[in-house]
Scaffold this motif. Structure first.
Motif, short mmCIF file in Angstrom:
data_model
loop_
_atom_site.label_atom_id
_atom_site.label_comp_id
_atom_site.label_asym_id
_atom_site.label_seq_id
_atom_site.Cartn_x
_atom_site.Cartn_y
_atom_site.Cartn_z
N GLU A 212 33.57 -35.27 -17.25
CA GLU A 212 32.86 -34.59 -16.31
C GLU A 212 32.70 -33.34 -16.48
OE1 GLU A 212 33.08 -35.98 -11.65
OE2 GLU A 212 34.79 -34.47 -12.15
N VAL A 213 31.49 -33.15 -16.58
CA VAL A 213 30.96 -31.46 -16.84
C VAL A 213 30.61 -30.66 -15.50
CG1 VAL A 213 29.16 -30.04 -17.96
CG2 VAL A 213 30.00 -32.24 -18.98
N TYR A 214 30.04 -31.42 -14.62
CA TYR A 214 29.57 -30.67 -13.40
C TYR A 214 29.70 -31.51 -12.22
CZ TYR A 214 26.86 -28.49 -9.96
OH TYR A 214 26.41 -27.67 -8.65
N ARG A 215 30.40 -31.30 -11.15
CA ARG A 215 30.42 -32.25 -9.88
C ARG A 215 30.21 -31.41 -8.54
NH1 ARG A 215 33.04 -36.99 -9.51
NH2 ARG A 215 33.60 -37.98 -7.24
N ASN A 216 29.03 -32.00 -8.03
CA ASN A 216 28.67 -31.42 -6.60
C ASN A 216 28.45 -32.57 -5.49
OD1 ASN A 216 27.49 -30.00 -4.40
ND2 ASN A 216 26.49 -28.74 -5.74
N GLU A 217 29.30 -32.80 -4.70
CA GLU A 217 29.38 -33.98 -3.82
C GLU A 217 28.52 -33.61 -2.65
OE1 GLU A 217 33.13 -35.28 -2.90
OE2 GLU A 217 33.89 -35.68 -4.77
N GLU A 218 28.16 -32.33 -2.48
CA GLU A 218 27.28 -31.89 -1.19
C GLU A 218 25.63 -32.31 -1.49
OE1 GLU A 218 28.56 -28.17 -0.40
OE2 GLU A 218 30.59 -28.63 0.37
N SER A 219 25.56 -32.21 -2.70
CA SER A 219 24.00 -32.22 -3.13
C SER A 219 23.60 -33.22 -4.00
CB SER A 219 23.52 -30.80 -3.36
OG SER A 219 22.21 -30.80 -3.63
N SER A 220 22.54 -33.71 -3.97
CA SER A 220 22.26 -34.83 -5.14
C SER A 220 21.55 -34.03 -6.16
CB SER A 220 21.10 -35.72 -4.35
OG SER A 220 20.85 -36.81 -5.39
N ASP B 49 17.49 -30.78 -3.13
CA ASP B 49 17.13 -29.94 -2.12
C ASP B 49 16.51 -28.60 -2.23
OD1 ASP B 49 19.27 -28.54 -3.26
OD2 ASP B 49 20.78 -28.73 -1.58
N GLY B 50 16.37 -28.47 -3.67
CA GLY B 50 15.53 -27.17 -4.20
C GLY B 50 16.34 -26.07 -4.65
N SER B 51 17.47 -26.47 -4.54
CA SER B 51 18.41 -25.15 -4.94
C SER B 51 18.75 -25.61 -6.59
CB SER B 51 19.73 -25.39 -4.33
OG SER B 51 20.30 -26.65 -4.56
N MET B 52 19.56 -24.55 -7.23
CA MET B 52 19.64 -24.71 -8.88
C MET B 52 21.21 -24.28 -9.12
SD MET B 52 15.95 -23.33 -10.32
CE MET B 52 16.17 -21.82 -9.10
N SER B 53 21.69 -24.68 -9.92
CA SER B 53 23.09 -24.39 -10.36
C SER B 53 23.08 -24.13 -11.90
CB SER B 53 24.03 -25.53 -10.17
OG SER B 53 24.12 -26.06 -8.96
N LEU B 54 23.75 -22.99 -12.19
CA LEU B 54 24.07 -22.39 -13.37
C LEU B 54 25.76 -22.91 -13.93
CD1 LEU B 54 22.68 -20.78 -15.88
CD2 LEU B 54 23.83 -18.99 -14.91
N VAL B 55 25.58 -23.80 -14.90
CA VAL B 55 26.65 -24.32 -15.18
C VAL B 55 27.27 -24.01 -16.58
CG1 VAL B 55 28.19 -26.68 -15.65
CG2 VAL B 55 26.33 -26.26 -13.74
N ASP B 56 28.46 -23.51 -16.94
CA ASP B 56 29.02 -23.23 -18.32
C ASP B 56 30.23 -24.05 -18.67
OD1 ASP B 56 29.79 -21.92 -20.45
OD2 ASP B 56 29.97 -20.18 -19.51
N GLY C 115 37.34 -26.40 -15.33
CA GLY C 115 36.77 -26.82 -14.09
C GLY C 115 35.40 -27.63 -14.14
N THR C 116 35.05 -28.10 -13.01
CA THR C 116 33.76 -28.97 -13.23
C THR C 116 32.70 -28.19 -11.92
OG1 THR C 116 34.52 -30.55 -11.13
CG2 THR C 116 34.51 -30.84 -13.79
N SER C 117 32.88 -26.88 -11.63
CA SER C 117 32.04 -26.30 -10.69
C SER C 117 30.98 -25.24 -11.42
CB SER C 117 32.87 -25.37 -9.81
OG SER C 117 32.25 -24.59 -8.98
#
Length: 626
Positions: A401-409, A429-436, A441-443
């Motif tokens: 699991e690289v990234y997990r966000n249960e609040e947004s699809s 929903d129009g937002s973007m995430s920067l993942v390292d 962790g998976t945030s």
């Protein structure tokens, strides 16, 4: 004798009336008075006297009929309309029969009104003055011998002062009155009313059957009555909230074992499959420095590609939302992400072909984005609507699991760095995430709110990797990853030429000098993206049917990694096909075949070999090879 006597009496009556008119003229200094006969609805003759009258010589209270024209004891005398109205009505009632009483009263009023209108118009023509009035006097002559036709004819002959139209009008009024009187409408209406009253049915209410007291009723369920067998009511059960089971619950966090659903995970073929693809960890040769082949040679290579029954197989359950090809130049491995959350891997070198298919379930919702890692092709990364990004590692047989966000699809992602260490992830929903990926962790490292209400695809520039593009609902935005603001990031460039919903937007694979977009307005647009600091001019617009409907995956035009200026897109045309267009809008090639019997919405080309893989809405993969 009786006829001559009646004629003599009529002539004498006229003489007496004329004498009295002359006397009235002498007394009132009137220039003249005219005597005009009018035929009534009963065939009698009424004498009408027209006398000029000046309002200037009289007051309103002195407007009375002169006594010289009224003789109460004479039957032939004519009275004013107001003075003799009652006497005329009594005379008419004595003459009319009971059957014609109702009709005659209507005809009388009609005749009086018509006569008044006719003589008023005559006076206006003769005197042309507002001071003139008309004094009407009726002389009703009744004859006992019943010779009404003669009187009518003689009466009409005396209408010397009336026009032919007026005489014909009075004659029609009389004939109509006689006709309606002969119909006996009042008697017919009375008879109809009696018939209707007789036919009215009497209201009858159905009597309800009386219920017998000792009658045995139908058996009823004691459970539904909520009583026990002894008849005692049961206590009310406590109401419990109904829990609706989620159709696609999230998978547990953390790594998942790479266990195929269609085959035994302990079988020797599966272990050999993992070992083979784990060894293919070396990156394929880079194409960035390779020169583009000419269109002529490119077309020749495309013409050598074909499809057969051995290259068509079902690899997932449900519609295919994403397709990826392994960059190996030795073996052919196709990956497909399905609507059901499955990831299917198909090794085309295995025979029979069913033995080379392995289906996994790393997600619970549609897999919309699928890439082999550019740094390590033994890793395959998948993104799903369930809010997770996982990396399938063939060497360890696990989906990390690289990234997990249960609040947004999540909708799409791309590698922000060439070593695939950092990702830029787009949300619905129009937002973007920067993942390292290097951190524990998976945030996310940073969450950015964009000005778009929805993000469908994200793609990074192949040369200047700090720039990336997002396809929103109708707009395309270009961002600089170095200037992202968590609160609200403003795009460097916005493309607003699209009139309907966008499906995708991608840079060209080698230089990034071109940008292709797919829109629901049935147009494919190519922009010049060679200069990031200014607006992207629109170069070409291609008419292409992109209306796939509800049950098919939306088309996405993607570039051929080998050819900078050509891109691939699905088609709704018959026979079914996959089309390749040049950036100028010209069609380069169409992939056809008897085995291609469905629409391939999602397509991908091999980065170095001439291999095309397309997925349809039933989970089947179609592969064209040379």
């Amino acid at each position: 004798m009786s006829g001559s006597r009646a004629a003599a009496e009529k002539a004498g009556s006229r003489q007496r009336l004329q004498v009295k008119v002359n006397e009235y003229k002498e007394n009132q200094n009137v220039a003249y008075a005219s005597l005009r006969p009018v035929q009534t609805f009963l065939g009698k003759t009424a004498q009408v006297y027209l006398v000029p009258f000046s309002l200037s010589n009289y007051k309103l209270d002195q407007l009375k009929c002169p006594e010289s024209l009224l003789d109460k004891n004479s039957n032939n005398e004519v009275a004013c309309k107001k003075c003799k109205k009652a006497e005329v009505k009594e005379t008419c009632r004595g003459i009319l029969t009971p059957k014609m009483e109702a009709t005659s009263s209507k005809a009388e009023s009609t005749l009086q009104k018509s006569s008044s209108d006719v003589h008023t118009e005559s006076n206006k023509r003769q005197y042309k003055s507002t001071s003139d009035t008309v004094i009407l006097s009726a002389d009703t002559e009744s004859s006992q011998d019943g010779d009404s036709d003669e009187d009518t004819t003689s009466g009409l002959d005396d209408f010397s002062g009336l026009s032919p139209y007026e005489r014909k009008r009075l004659k029609n009024i009389s004939e109509n009155a006689n006709f309606f009187a002969s119909l006996h409408l009042s008697e017919s209406a009375a008879r109809l009313r009696e018939i209707v009253k007789k036919r009215q049915p009497t209201e009858s209410k159905r009597k309800k059957p009386k219920k017998k007291e000792n009658e045995t009723g139908c058996r009823r369920s004691m459970r539904l009555l909520k009583v026990d067998p002894s008849g005692v009511p049961l206590p009310a059960a406590p109401s419990q909230p109904i829990v609706v089971a989620d159709e696609s619950p999230l998978l547990p966090p953390g790594p998942l074992e790479m266990t195929p659903e269609n085959q035994d995970d302990n079988s020797e073929p599966f272990k050999g499959f993992l070992q083979t693809w784990a060894e293919l960890s070396k990156t394929s040769s880079k194409n960035r420095g390779k020169e583009l082949s000419s269109i002529k040679s490119y077309k020749a290579n495309l013409n050598g590609m074909f499809i057969s029954e051995d290259t068509v197989c079902k690899v997932t359950r449900g519609s295919i939302f994403s397709v990826a090809l392994h960059p190996s130049e030795v073996r052919t491995l196709v990956a497909a992400g399905a609507k059901s959350g499955q990831v299917g891997l198909w090794d085309l070198t295995h025979q029979p072909k069913e033995d080379g298919i392995y289906i996994f379930q790393p997600h619970s919702q549609p897999v919309s984005c699928l890439y082999f890692s550019p740094a390590n092709p033994a890793h395959i990364l998948s993104l799903s609507y369930d809010g997770t990004v996982r990396c399938g590692d063939f060497s360890r047989a696990v989906f990390e699991e690289v990234y997990r966000n249960e609040e947004s699809s999540l909708s799409s992602f791309d590698f922000l760095a060439e070593d695939a260490s950092t990702l830029i992830v787009g949300h619905w929903d129009g937002s973007m995430s920067l993942v390292d990926r290097r951190t524990t962790g998976t945030s996310y490292e940073k969450l950015i709110n964009s000005s778009l209400s929805k993000i469908r695809t994200v793609h990074v520039h192949p040369v200047h990797r700090q720039y990336f593009i997002t396809a929103g609902l109708r707009d395309v935005h270009i961002y600089d990853a170095r200037c992202l603001n968590p609160s609200r990031s403003q795009p460097l460039i916005s493309l607003t030429e699209h009139t309907k919903s966008l499906a995708s937007a991608y840079f060209s694979p080698l230089t990034g000098n071109r940008l292709v977009t797919t829109c629901a307005d049935c147009k494919l647009r190519i922009f010049d993206s060679s200069c990031i600091s200014s607006q992207f001019p629109l170069l070409t617009t291609i008419r292409h049917n992109t209306i796939t409907g509800r049950w098919l995956t939306r088309f996405q035009a993607v570039w051929d990694p080998k050819q900078e200026d050509c891109f691939i897109v699905g088609s709704m045309a018959y026979p079914r096909r996959v089309e390749i267009f040049h950036e100028t809008g010209k069609q380069v090639h169409s992939f056809l075949g008897e085995c291609l019997a469905s629409v391939c919405s999602i397509n991908a080309m091999h980065p170095t070999r001439y291999i095309l893989a397309g997925g349809n809405s039933s989970g089947r993969m179609h592969v064209f090879m040379n």
